[in-house]
Design a protein around this motif. Structure first.
Motif, mmCIF file in Angstrom:
data_model
loop_
_atom_site.group_PDB
_atom_site.id
_atom_site.type_symbol
_atom_site.label_atom_id
_atom_site.label_comp_id
_atom_site.label_asym_id
_atom_site.label_seq_id
_atom_site.Cartn_x
_atom_site.Cartn_y
_atom_site.Cartn_z
ATOM 1 N N GLY A 196 0.784 -1.231 0.000
ATOM 2 C CA GLY A 196 0.000 0.000 0.000
ATOM 3 C C GLY A 196 0.818 1.286 0.000
ATOM 4 N N LEU A 197 2.144 1.163 0.078
ATOM 5 C CA LEU A 197 2.972 2.385 0.068
ATOM 6 C C LEU A 197 2.869 3.083 -1.286
ATOM 7 C CD1 LEU A 197 6.310 1.380 1.851
ATOM 8 C CD2 LEU A 197 4.352 2.607 2.784
ATOM 9 N N THR A 198 2.864 4.393 -1.268
ATOM 10 C CA THR A 198 2.794 5.134 -2.536
ATOM 11 C C THR A 198 4.024 6.018 -2.749
ATOM 12 O OG1 THR A 198 1.518 6.832 -1.400
ATOM 13 C CG2 THR A 198 0.261 5.182 -2.623
ATOM 14 N N ASP A 199 4.834 6.174 -1.707
ATOM 15 C CA ASP A 199 6.033 6.989 -1.847
ATOM 16 C C ASP A 199 7.204 6.112 -2.311
ATOM 17 O OD1 ASP A 199 7.706 9.359 -1.467
ATOM 18 O OD2 ASP A 199 8.609 8.175 0.144
ATOM 19 N N PRO A 200 7.751 6.390 -3.496
ATOM 20 C CA PRO A 200 8.794 5.522 -4.056
ATOM 21 C C PRO A 200 10.015 5.381 -3.153
ATOM 22 C CG PRO A 200 8.034 7.085 -5.710
ATOM 23 C CD PRO A 200 7.411 7.492 -4.409
ATOM 24 N N ARG A 201 10.440 6.485 -2.522
ATOM 25 C CA ARG A 201 11.630 6.428 -1.659
ATOM 26 C C ARG A 201 11.372 5.504 -0.467
ATOM 27 N NH1 ARG A 201 16.570 6.806 -2.819
ATOM 28 N NH2 ARG A 201 16.526 4.863 -1.661
ATOM 29 N N GLU A 202 10.178 5.628 0.098
ATOM 30 C CA GLU A 202 9.807 4.800 1.242
ATOM 31 C C GLU A 202 9.711 3.330 0.828
ATOM 32 O OE1 GLU A 202 6.318 4.886 4.654
ATOM 33 O OE2 GLU A 202 6.228 6.329 3.016
ATOM 34 N N TYR A 203 9.067 3.105 -0.335
ATOM 35 C CA TYR A 203 8.922 1.744 -0.862
ATOM 36 C C TYR A 203 10.302 1.119 -1.072
ATOM 37 C CZ TYR A 203 7.317 -2.048 -3.967
ATOM 38 O OH TYR A 203 7.060 -3.269 -4.538
ATOM 39 N N HIS A 237 0.699 -2.056 -7.174
ATOM 40 C CA HIS A 237 1.907 -1.284 -6.881
ATOM 41 C C HIS A 237 2.643 -0.817 -8.138
ATOM 42 C CE1 HIS A 237 1.172 -3.434 -3.078
ATOM 43 N NE2 HIS A 237 1.721 -2.394 -2.514
ATOM 44 N N ARG A 238 1.972 -0.895 -9.288
ATOM 45 C CA ARG A 238 2.676 -0.601 -10.541
ATOM 46 C C ARG A 238 3.241 0.820 -10.568
ATOM 47 N NH1 ARG A 238 -1.046 -2.178 -14.288
ATOM 48 N NH2 ARG A 238 -1.767 -0.092 -14.752
ATOM 49 N N GLU A 239 2.392 1.762 -10.165
ATOM 50 C CA GLU A 239 2.787 3.169 -10.212
ATOM 51 C C GLU A 239 4.011 3.430 -9.315
ATOM 52 O OE1 GLU A 239 1.477 5.391 -12.192
ATOM 53 O OE2 GLU A 239 2.727 7.029 -11.409
ATOM 54 N N VAL A 240 3.947 2.966 -8.080
ATOM 55 C CA VAL A 240 5.050 3.251 -7.153
ATOM 56 C C VAL A 240 6.318 2.502 -7.589
ATOM 57 C CG1 VAL A 240 4.418 1.491 -5.420
ATOM 58 C CG2 VAL A 240 5.719 3.483 -4.716
ATOM 59 N N ILE A 241 6.150 1.277 -8.115
ATOM 60 C CA ILE A 241 7.328 0.504 -8.529
ATOM 61 C C ILE A 241 8.007 1.154 -9.735
ATOM 62 C CG2 ILE A 241 8.068 -1.732 -9.490
ATOM 63 C CD1 ILE A 241 6.131 -3.094 -7.610
ATOM 64 N N SER A 242 7.204 1.800 -10.595
ATOM 65 C CA SER A 242 7.809 2.428 -11.773
ATOM 66 C C SER A 242 8.848 3.472 -11.352
ATOM 67 C CB SER A 242 6.733 3.069 -12.656
ATOM 68 O OG SER A 242 6.178 4.209 -12.007
ATOM 69 N N LYS A 243 8.677 4.061 -10.184
ATOM 70 C CA LYS A 243 9.653 5.041 -9.699
ATOM 71 C C LYS A 243 10.606 4.453 -8.660
ATOM 72 C CE LYS A 243 6.559 8.921 -10.540
ATOM 73 N NZ LYS A 243 5.213 8.277 -10.551
ATOM 74 N N ALA A 244 10.157 3.427 -7.950
ATOM 75 C CA ALA A 244 10.983 2.858 -6.878
ATOM 76 C C ALA A 244 12.002 1.842 -7.402
ATOM 77 C CB ALA A 244 10.096 2.191 -5.829
ATOM 78 N N LEU A 245 11.674 1.153 -8.495
ATOM 79 C CA LEU A 245 12.566 0.083 -8.954
ATOM 80 C C LEU A 245 13.969 0.600 -9.299
ATOM 81 C CD1 LEU A 245 12.952 -2.899 -9.438
ATOM 82 C CD2 LEU A 245 11.864 -2.658 -11.685
#
Ligand SMILES: [Zn+2]
Length: 240
Positions: free
Chosen positions: A174-181, A203-211
């Motif tokens: 449920g995290l939405t902040d990429p840095r936190e994820y 989690h697609r949106e957050v992973i697109s920036k967190a990966l």
């Protein structure tokens, strides 16, 4: 007399509840199962880590994740659902051709507990056939839907020549902040870790920036990202 009867019923209920709770805990245990081989990580001093992605394939998820992995030269392991493979032909082959490893994540992604033995066989077997048709020579990695399994599914997985792959690090649901994820994963990884992420749906949106943050963060910490099979082959003793 009546008091004793009530006490017995009470104790009986408690035993039943404790049993149900025990089975519930057992069905989701990351590093232990009743039969067959299970791995939640690998014992190693080498800074190796396996990134694993569950569910799908569906086009938006694959279009997001493959270019990021490709740009970093990172190989990962995807656990695919047979039904989704059939609905989206060609995606699994693309992942395979990009050098990634494909595993079996059942056919329907139903919770596979308390079902007929033939259901387990069908869930494992149908996706096994699809993976082979897409070019996986001998699929051996199975991840249970929701991570849940008891005796029946584990027996079918073992009989089909598979081992169960769980994880020791998972995304913050449920995290939405990429840095936190990214940080939750980076803080959890140790040599031999298996990381679970869900890039296809929620989690697609957050992973697109967190990966990219995860891959770069692991590289900065001296880690090499490998497929699950490479991790199992290179890390020595695999059971834990
Ligand atoms: Zn899943």
């Amino acid at each position: 007399m009546r008091g004793r009867l009530l006490r017995r019923i009470g104790i009986g209920l408690l035993v039943l509840l404790a049993g149900a709770y025990g089975l519930h805990r057992l069905s989701g245990a990351e590093c232990f199962q009743l039969v067959g081989e299970v791995h939640c990580r690998v014992d190693t001093d080498q800074k190796l880590v396996a990134l694993t992605f569950d569910d799908g394939p569906i086009p938006p998820g694959v279009e997001m994740v493959l270019p990021i992995l490709d740009a970093h030269g990172t190989k990962a392991t995807f656990f695919l659902v047979g039904e989704a493979m059939q609905r989206n032909p060609g995606l699994a082959r693309r992942m395979l051709e990009a050098g990634h490893e494909l595993g079996n994540h059942s056919y329907t992604h139903k919770r596979l507990l308390l079902r007929m033995p033939s259901t387990y066989e069908q869930e494992v077997g149908a996706t096994d056939a699809l993976l082979r048709a897409e070019g996986v020579e001998s699929p051996t990695l199975f991840r249970p839907p929701f991570g849940k399994r008891l005796l029946g599914l584990s027996l079918a997985v073992d009989n089909a020549g598979y081992r169960t792959i769980m994880w020791d690090v998972e995304e913050g649901v449920g995290l939405t902040d990429p840095r936190e994820y990214a940080d939750i994963i980076l803080d959890g990884v140790q040599p031999g870790s298996i990381v679970l992420m869900h890039p296809m749906f929620g989690h697609r949106e957050v992973i697109s920036k967190a990966l990219p943050l995860i891959i770069e963060g692991l590289e900065e910490r001296g880690y090499t990202m490998v497929t699950v099979s490479e991790l199992l082959a290179g890390g020595g003793v695999g059971d834990e």
